[in-house]
Design a protein around this motif. Structure first.
Motif, mmCIF file in Angstrom:
data_model
loop_
_atom_site.group_PDB
_atom_site.id
_atom_site.type_symbol
_atom_site.label_atom_id
_atom_site.label_comp_id
_atom_site.label_asym_id
_atom_site.label_seq_id
_atom_site.Cartn_x
_atom_site.Cartn_y
_atom_site.Cartn_z
ATOM 1 N N THR A 11 -49.521 -112.013 -35.552
ATOM 2 C CA THR A 11 -49.237 -111.065 -34.477
ATOM 3 C C THR A 11 -47.720 -110.928 -34.334
ATOM 4 O OG1 THR A 11 -51.264 -111.702 -33.344
ATOM 5 C CG2 THR A 11 -49.588 -110.586 -32.024
ATOM 6 N N TYR A 12 -47.259 -109.718 -34.116
ATOM 7 C CA TYR A 12 -45.828 -109.424 -34.201
ATOM 8 C C TYR A 12 -44.978 -110.293 -33.272
ATOM 9 C CZ TYR A 12 -41.623 -106.605 -34.822
ATOM 10 O OH TYR A 12 -40.356 -106.188 -35.118
ATOM 11 N N ARG A 13 -45.507 -110.658 -32.119
ATOM 12 C CA ARG A 13 -44.720 -111.470 -31.182
ATOM 13 C C ARG A 13 -44.347 -112.827 -31.780
ATOM 14 N NH1 ARG A 13 -48.263 -113.957 -26.265
ATOM 15 N NH2 ARG A 13 -46.307 -115.092 -26.026
ATOM 16 N N TYR A 14 -45.122 -113.260 -32.794
ATOM 17 C CA TYR A 14 -44.829 -114.527 -33.460
ATOM 18 C C TYR A 14 -44.171 -114.299 -34.827
ATOM 19 C CZ TYR A 14 -48.192 -116.175 -29.972
ATOM 20 O OH TYR A 14 -48.852 -116.442 -28.798
ATOM 21 N N GLY A 15 -43.665 -113.087 -35.049
ATOM 22 C CA GLY A 15 -43.135 -112.729 -36.357
ATOM 23 C C GLY A 15 -41.971 -113.581 -36.823
ATOM 24 N N SER A 207 -47.304 -133.529 -47.562
ATOM 25 C CA SER A 207 -48.092 -132.316 -47.337
ATOM 26 C C SER A 207 -47.204 -131.253 -46.699
ATOM 27 C CB SER A 207 -49.283 -132.611 -46.426
ATOM 28 O OG SER A 207 -50.194 -133.488 -47.053
ATOM 29 N N TYR A 208 -47.429 -130.001 -47.070
ATOM 30 C CA TYR A 208 -46.579 -128.938 -46.529
ATOM 31 C C TYR A 208 -47.226 -127.568 -46.724
ATOM 32 C CZ TYR A 208 -45.387 -127.738 -51.352
ATOM 33 O OH TYR A 208 -45.464 -127.349 -52.670
ATOM 34 N N VAL A 209 -46.726 -126.610 -45.957
ATOM 35 C CA VAL A 209 -47.031 -125.188 -46.131
ATOM 36 C C VAL A 209 -45.693 -124.473 -46.023
ATOM 37 C CG1 VAL A 209 -48.297 -123.188 -45.281
ATOM 38 C CG2 VAL A 209 -49.252 -125.479 -44.963
ATOM 39 N N GLU A 210 -45.408 -123.565 -46.951
ATOM 40 C CA GLU A 210 -44.117 -122.889 -46.896
ATOM 41 C C GLU A 210 -44.234 -121.429 -47.307
ATOM 42 O OE1 GLU A 210 -41.504 -124.979 -49.531
ATOM 43 O OE2 GLU A 210 -42.421 -124.163 -51.357
ATOM 44 N N LEU A 211 -43.259 -120.640 -46.868
ATOM 45 C CA LEU A 211 -43.195 -119.232 -47.236
ATOM 46 C C LEU A 211 -42.800 -119.114 -48.702
ATOM 47 C CD1 LEU A 211 -41.264 -117.736 -44.167
ATOM 48 C CD2 LEU A 211 -43.719 -118.121 -44.421
ATOM 49 N N VAL A 212 -43.438 -118.200 -49.416
ATOM 50 C CA VAL A 212 -43.111 -117.985 -50.823
ATOM 51 C C VAL A 212 -41.826 -117.172 -50.960
ATOM 52 C CG1 VAL A 212 -43.850 -116.796 -52.930
ATOM 53 C CG2 VAL A 212 -45.489 -118.192 -51.640
ATOM 54 N N ASP A 213 -41.681 -116.156 -50.136
ATOM 55 C CA ASP A 213 -40.552 -115.238 -50.259
ATOM 56 C C ASP A 213 -39.384 -115.647 -49.361
ATOM 57 O OD1 ASP A 213 -41.970 -113.363 -52.001
ATOM 58 O OD2 ASP A 213 -43.194 -112.959 -50.227
ATOM 59 N N PRO A 214 -38.170 -115.251 -49.731
ATOM 60 C CA PRO A 214 -37.017 -115.507 -48.861
ATOM 61 C C PRO A 214 -37.250 -114.878 -47.491
ATOM 62 C CG PRO A 214 -36.303 -114.765 -51.036
ATOM 63 C CD PRO A 214 -37.786 -114.571 -50.990
ATOM 64 N N ALA A 215 -36.901 -115.609 -46.453
ATOM 65 C CA ALA A 215 -37.177 -115.152 -45.089
ATOM 66 C C ALA A 215 -35.934 -114.534 -44.455
ATOM 67 C CB ALA A 215 -37.649 -116.329 -44.243
ATOM 68 N N PRO A 216 -36.129 -113.638 -43.487
ATOM 69 C CA PRO A 216 -34.983 -113.111 -42.731
ATOM 70 C C PRO A 216 -34.221 -114.251 -42.061
ATOM 71 C CG PRO A 216 -36.969 -111.849 -42.274
ATOM 72 C CD PRO A 216 -37.404 -113.046 -43.056
ATOM 73 N N GLU A 217 -32.957 -114.066 -41.873
ATOM 74 C CA GLU A 217 -32.108 -115.133 -41.332
ATOM 75 C C GLU A 217 -32.567 -115.676 -39.983
ATOM 76 O OE1 GLU A 217 -27.376 -115.809 -40.268
ATOM 77 O OE2 GLU A 217 -27.981 -114.212 -41.634
ATOM 78 N N PRO A 218 -33.104 -114.845 -39.075
ATOM 79 C CA PRO A 218 -33.509 -115.391 -37.763
ATOM 80 C C PRO A 218 -34.684 -116.369 -37.815
ATOM 81 C CG PRO A 218 -33.179 -113.015 -37.637
ATOM 82 C CD PRO A 218 -33.181 -113.375 -39.092
ATOM 83 N N ILE A 219 -35.436 -116.380 -38.915
ATOM 84 C CA ILE A 219 -36.568 -117.306 -39.007
ATOM 85 C C ILE A 219 -36.046 -118.715 -39.255
ATOM 86 C CG2 ILE A 219 -38.607 -117.956 -40.345
ATOM 87 C CD1 ILE A 219 -39.242 -115.064 -40.745
ATOM 88 N N LYS A 220 -36.273 -119.587 -38.299
ATOM 89 C CA LYS A 220 -35.720 -120.942 -38.361
ATOM 90 C C LYS A 220 -36.500 -121.839 -39.308
ATOM 91 C CE LYS A 220 -34.515 -124.867 -35.379
ATOM 92 N NZ LYS A 220 -34.508 -125.381 -33.976
#
Length: 246
Positions: A11-15, A207-220
Protein backbone atom coordinates in the motif's frame (compact mmCIF):
# COMPACT_ATOMS: atom_id res chain seq x y z
CA UNK A 1 14.81 -22.08 1.97
CA UNK A 2 16.21 -19.73 -0.66
CA UNK A 3 13.97 -17.64 -2.89
CA UNK A 4 14.51 -15.10 -5.63
CA UNK A 5 12.29 -12.83 -7.72
CA UNK A 6 9.41 -13.08 -5.27
CA UNK A 7 7.01 -10.15 -5.13
CA UNK A 8 5.39 -7.91 -2.56
CA UNK A 9 2.69 -5.34 -3.32
CA UNK A 10 2.70 -2.55 -0.76
CA UNK A 11 0.00 0.00 0.00
CA UNK A 12 1.39 3.38 -1.03
CA UNK A 13 1.47 4.80 2.51
CA UNK A 14 4.11 2.16 3.30
CA UNK A 15 6.00 2.74 0.04
CA UNK A 16 9.13 4.02 1.79
CA UNK A 17 9.18 0.98 4.06
CA UNK A 18 8.40 -1.94 1.72
CA UNK A 19 9.81 -4.48 4.19
CA UNK A 20 7.73 -3.23 7.11
CA UNK A 21 5.03 -5.47 8.56
CA UNK A 22 2.97 -2.52 9.81
CA UNK A 23 -0.06 -3.29 7.66
CA UNK A 24 -0.37 -6.80 9.08
CA UNK A 25 -0.94 -5.49 12.60
CA UNK A 26 -4.07 -3.53 11.75
CA UNK A 27 -7.58 -4.93 11.78
CA UNK A 28 -7.85 -8.65 12.45
CA UNK A 29 -4.42 -9.29 10.94
CA UNK A 30 -3.61 -11.70 8.14
CA UNK A 31 -4.15 -15.38 7.49
CA UNK A 32 -1.10 -16.30 9.56
CA UNK A 33 -0.87 -13.48 12.08
CA UNK A 34 -3.10 -11.84 14.66
CA UNK A 35 -4.02 -8.17 14.38
CA UNK A 36 -4.89 -5.66 17.07
CA UNK A 37 -8.66 -5.99 16.51
CA UNK A 38 -8.72 -9.57 17.77
CA UNK A 39 -9.82 -10.14 21.35
CA UNK A 40 -6.53 -9.86 23.23
CA UNK A 41 -7.71 -12.58 25.61
CA UNK A 42 -7.33 -15.04 22.73
CA UNK A 43 -4.18 -14.08 20.82
CA UNK A 44 -1.83 -11.15 21.19
CA UNK A 45 -1.03 -9.39 17.92
CA UNK A 46 2.26 -10.04 16.15
CA UNK A 47 3.67 -8.77 12.82
CA UNK A 48 4.02 -10.76 9.63
CA UNK A 49 5.52 -9.98 6.22
CA UNK A 50 3.53 -11.50 3.35
CA UNK A 51 5.19 -12.10 -0.02
CA UNK A 52 4.24 -14.08 -3.13
CA UNK A 53 6.04 -16.20 -5.69
CA UNK A 54 5.07 -13.99 -8.64
CA UNK A 55 3.31 -10.75 -9.50
CA UNK A 56 -0.02 -12.32 -10.45
CA UNK A 57 -0.23 -14.19 -7.15
CA UNK A 58 0.74 -11.08 -5.18
CA UNK A 59 -1.88 -9.02 -7.02
CA UNK A 60 -4.65 -11.55 -6.44
CA UNK A 61 -3.77 -11.89 -2.77
CA UNK A 62 -3.81 -8.10 -2.40
CA UNK A 63 -6.93 -7.33 -4.45
CA UNK A 64 -8.70 -10.73 -4.47
CA UNK A 65 -9.05 -10.76 -8.28
CA UNK A 66 -6.78 -11.39 -11.26
CA UNK A 67 -5.09 -8.38 -12.86
CA UNK A 68 -7.16 -8.50 -16.05
CA UNK A 69 -10.46 -9.74 -14.62
CA UNK A 70 -13.56 -7.79 -13.80
CA UNK A 71 -16.77 -8.55 -11.98
CA UNK A 72 -19.90 -6.87 -13.29
CA UNK A 73 -17.73 -4.38 -15.12
CA UNK A 74 -15.65 -3.61 -12.02
CA UNK A 75 -11.91 -4.24 -11.92
CA UNK A 76 -9.95 -5.64 -8.99
CA UNK A 77 -8.92 -2.10 -8.03
CA UNK A 78 -12.56 -0.96 -8.13
CA UNK A 79 -13.55 -3.79 -5.80
CA UNK A 80 -10.71 -3.19 -3.34
CA UNK A 81 -11.58 -1.86 0.12
CA UNK A 82 -9.82 1.33 -0.94
CA UNK A 83 -10.78 1.73 -4.63
CA UNK A 84 -8.11 3.17 -6.92
CA UNK A 85 -5.63 3.26 -4.04
CA UNK A 86 -2.02 3.63 -5.11
CA UNK A 87 0.38 0.79 -4.47
CA UNK A 88 4.01 -0.11 -5.02
CA UNK A 89 5.52 -3.39 -6.20
CA UNK A 90 8.93 -4.65 -5.10
CA UNK A 91 10.87 -7.74 -6.15
CA UNK A 92 12.56 -9.67 -3.37
CA UNK A 93 15.09 -12.37 -2.67
CA UNK A 94 16.15 -14.01 0.53
CA UNK A 95 16.88 -17.01 2.65
CA UNK A 96 15.10 -18.53 5.62
CA UNK A 97 16.53 -21.25 7.83
CA UNK A 98 13.35 -22.72 9.27
CA UNK A 99 10.08 -22.62 7.32
CA UNK A 100 6.97 -24.73 7.88
CA UNK A 101 5.73 -25.87 4.46
CA UNK A 102 2.05 -26.73 4.18
CA UNK A 103 2.82 -28.93 1.18
CA UNK A 104 5.04 -31.14 3.34
CA UNK A 105 2.91 -34.14 4.31
CA UNK A 106 5.44 -35.31 6.90
CA UNK A 107 5.26 -31.96 8.68
CA UNK A 108 1.46 -31.96 8.62
CA UNK A 109 1.34 -35.53 9.91
CA UNK A 110 3.59 -34.58 12.81
CA UNK A 111 1.19 -31.80 13.79
CA UNK A 112 -1.82 -34.08 13.44
CA UNK A 113 -0.26 -36.67 15.73
CA UNK A 114 -0.36 -34.03 18.44
CA UNK A 115 -3.86 -32.86 17.55
CA UNK A 116 -5.22 -36.41 17.78
CA UNK A 117 -4.43 -36.41 21.49
CA UNK A 118 -6.76 -33.47 22.08
CA UNK A 119 -10.35 -34.39 22.80
CA UNK A 120 -13.35 -32.19 22.21
CA UNK A 121 -14.40 -30.57 25.51
CA UNK A 122 -17.43 -32.19 27.13
CA UNK A 123 -19.22 -28.84 27.19
CA UNK A 124 -18.80 -28.57 23.42
CA UNK A 125 -20.13 -32.10 22.94
CA UNK A 126 -23.22 -31.33 25.02
CA UNK A 127 -23.81 -28.06 23.15
CA UNK A 128 -23.42 -29.81 19.81
CA UNK A 129 -26.10 -32.35 20.77
CA UNK A 130 -28.44 -29.72 22.17
CA UNK A 131 -28.20 -27.57 19.05
CA UNK A 132 -28.30 -30.64 16.79
CA UNK A 133 -25.13 -29.62 14.99
CA UNK A 134 -23.90 -32.26 12.57
CA UNK A 135 -20.52 -33.82 13.32
CA UNK A 136 -19.59 -32.90 9.75
CA UNK A 137 -19.77 -29.23 10.73
CA UNK A 138 -18.20 -29.46 14.17
CA UNK A 139 -15.21 -31.72 14.65
CA UNK A 140 -11.67 -31.88 15.95
CA UNK A 141 -8.97 -31.83 13.28
CA UNK A 142 -7.35 -35.24 12.98
CA UNK A 143 -5.90 -35.57 9.47
CA UNK A 144 -3.54 -33.55 7.25
CA UNK A 145 -6.42 -33.06 4.81
CA UNK A 146 -8.63 -31.52 7.49
CA UNK A 147 -5.78 -29.38 8.79
CA UNK A 148 -4.83 -28.03 5.38
CA UNK A 149 -8.47 -27.31 4.52
CA UNK A 150 -8.87 -25.33 7.73
CA UNK A 151 -5.65 -23.37 7.24
CA UNK A 152 -6.40 -22.46 3.62
CA UNK A 153 -10.11 -21.71 4.00
CA UNK A 154 -11.32 -19.08 1.54
CA UNK A 155 -13.40 -17.25 4.15
CA UNK A 156 -10.87 -17.39 7.00
CA UNK A 157 -11.79 -13.80 8.03
CA UNK A 158 -15.35 -14.74 9.00
CA UNK A 159 -14.65 -15.69 12.61
CA UNK A 160 -12.18 -12.86 13.36
CA UNK A 161 -14.35 -10.15 11.80
CA UNK A 162 -17.69 -11.26 13.25
CA UNK A 163 -16.61 -12.40 16.70
CA UNK A 164 -13.08 -11.09 17.29
CA UNK A 165 -11.96 -14.71 17.62
CA UNK A 166 -8.87 -16.03 15.83
CA UNK A 167 -9.19 -18.18 12.73
CA UNK A 168 -7.70 -21.70 12.80
CA UNK A 169 -4.84 -20.48 10.61
CA UNK A 170 -3.99 -17.74 13.12
CA UNK A 171 -4.01 -20.20 16.03
CA UNK A 172 -1.82 -22.54 13.99
CA UNK A 173 0.61 -19.72 13.22
CA UNK A 174 0.94 -18.90 16.91
CA UNK A 175 1.94 -22.53 17.59
CA UNK A 176 4.37 -22.50 14.67
CA UNK A 177 6.02 -19.33 15.96
CA UNK A 178 6.33 -20.82 19.43
CA UNK A 179 8.04 -23.86 17.89
CA UNK A 180 10.72 -21.62 16.40
CA UNK A 181 9.67 -21.45 12.76
CA UNK A 182 10.44 -18.23 10.88
CA UNK A 183 7.47 -18.48 8.56
CA UNK A 184 4.86 -20.52 6.72
CA UNK A 185 5.02 -21.52 3.05
CA UNK A 186 1.58 -22.11 1.55
CA UNK A 187 -0.34 -22.27 -1.71
CA UNK A 188 -2.22 -19.10 -2.57
CA UNK A 189 -5.99 -19.53 -2.50
CA UNK A 190 -6.35 -16.74 -5.06
CA UNK A 191 -3.40 -16.99 -7.44
CA UNK A 192 -1.30 -19.58 -9.27
CA UNK A 193 1.77 -19.47 -7.05
CA UNK A 194 2.90 -19.89 -3.48
CA UNK A 195 3.04 -17.39 -0.64
CA UNK A 196 5.30 -16.89 2.34
CA UNK A 197 4.18 -15.53 5.68
CA UNK A 198 7.37 -14.42 7.42
CA UNK A 199 7.62 -13.65 11.14
CA UNK A 200 10.26 -10.88 11.40
CA UNK A 201 10.69 -11.26 15.14
CA UNK A 202 11.58 -14.95 14.68
CA UNK A 203 14.34 -14.49 12.09
CA UNK A 204 17.53 -16.33 12.89
CA UNK A 205 21.07 -15.18 12.23
CA UNK A 206 21.69 -15.63 8.50
CA UNK A 207 18.04 -15.39 7.47
CA UNK A 208 17.02 -12.34 5.48
CA UNK A 209 14.69 -10.76 2.92
CA UNK A 210 16.00 -7.98 0.71
CA UNK A 211 15.07 -5.82 -2.26
CA UNK A 212 16.50 -7.02 -5.56
CA UNK A 213 16.63 -3.62 -7.24
CA UNK A 214 18.40 -0.45 -6.09
CA UNK A 215 16.05 1.52 -3.87
CA UNK A 216 15.27 5.26 -3.84
CA UNK A 217 17.43 7.15 -1.38
CA UNK A 218 14.63 7.83 1.17
CA UNK A 219 14.14 4.10 1.77
CA UNK A 220 16.11 3.39 4.93
CA UNK A 221 15.83 -0.39 5.07
CA UNK A 222 16.46 -2.44 1.93
CA UNK A 223 17.05 -5.65 3.86
CA UNK A 224 15.18 -7.34 6.69
CA UNK A 225 17.11 -9.57 9.07
CA UNK A 226 17.51 -10.22 12.79
CA UNK A 227 19.45 -6.98 13.29
CA UNK A 228 16.61 -4.69 12.22
CA UNK A 229 13.48 -6.81 12.66
CA UNK A 230 12.34 -4.61 15.56
CA UNK A 231 12.56 -1.48 13.41
CA UNK A 232 10.54 -3.15 10.65
CA UNK A 233 7.98 -4.86 12.88
CA UNK A 234 5.52 -2.01 12.34
CA UNK A 235 4.59 -1.40 15.96
CA UNK A 236 5.32 2.32 15.55
CA UNK A 237 2.29 2.45 13.24
CA UNK A 238 -0.01 1.14 15.98
CA UNK A 239 -1.62 3.15 18.78
CA UNK A 240 0.55 3.13 21.91
CA UNK A 241 -2.09 1.44 24.06
CA UNK A 242 -2.15 -1.50 21.65
CA UNK A 243 1.60 -2.07 21.57
CA UNK A 244 3.15 -4.90 23.57
CA UNK A 245 4.62 -3.99 26.92
CA UNK A 246 8.21 -4.82 27.70
Amino acid sequence: MEFTSWVRIVTYRYGLAPLSSAGSLHGVGGRFNAGTDLDDQTLKAWPCLYIAQDYETAFREKFQLATGDNLGGLTALDLALTPNASHSTVVLRGQLANVFALNDDKALNAVCRVLRRIKMPEAAVRLQKRLKISSRDNYMIRSPFQLKRALLAQNWRLQPVQFGMPAPSQIFAELIRAAGFEGVLYESTKGPGQCLAIFPEALEDGSYVELVDPAPEPIKHTRLDCTNSDALSGWDDVAKQLRPTA
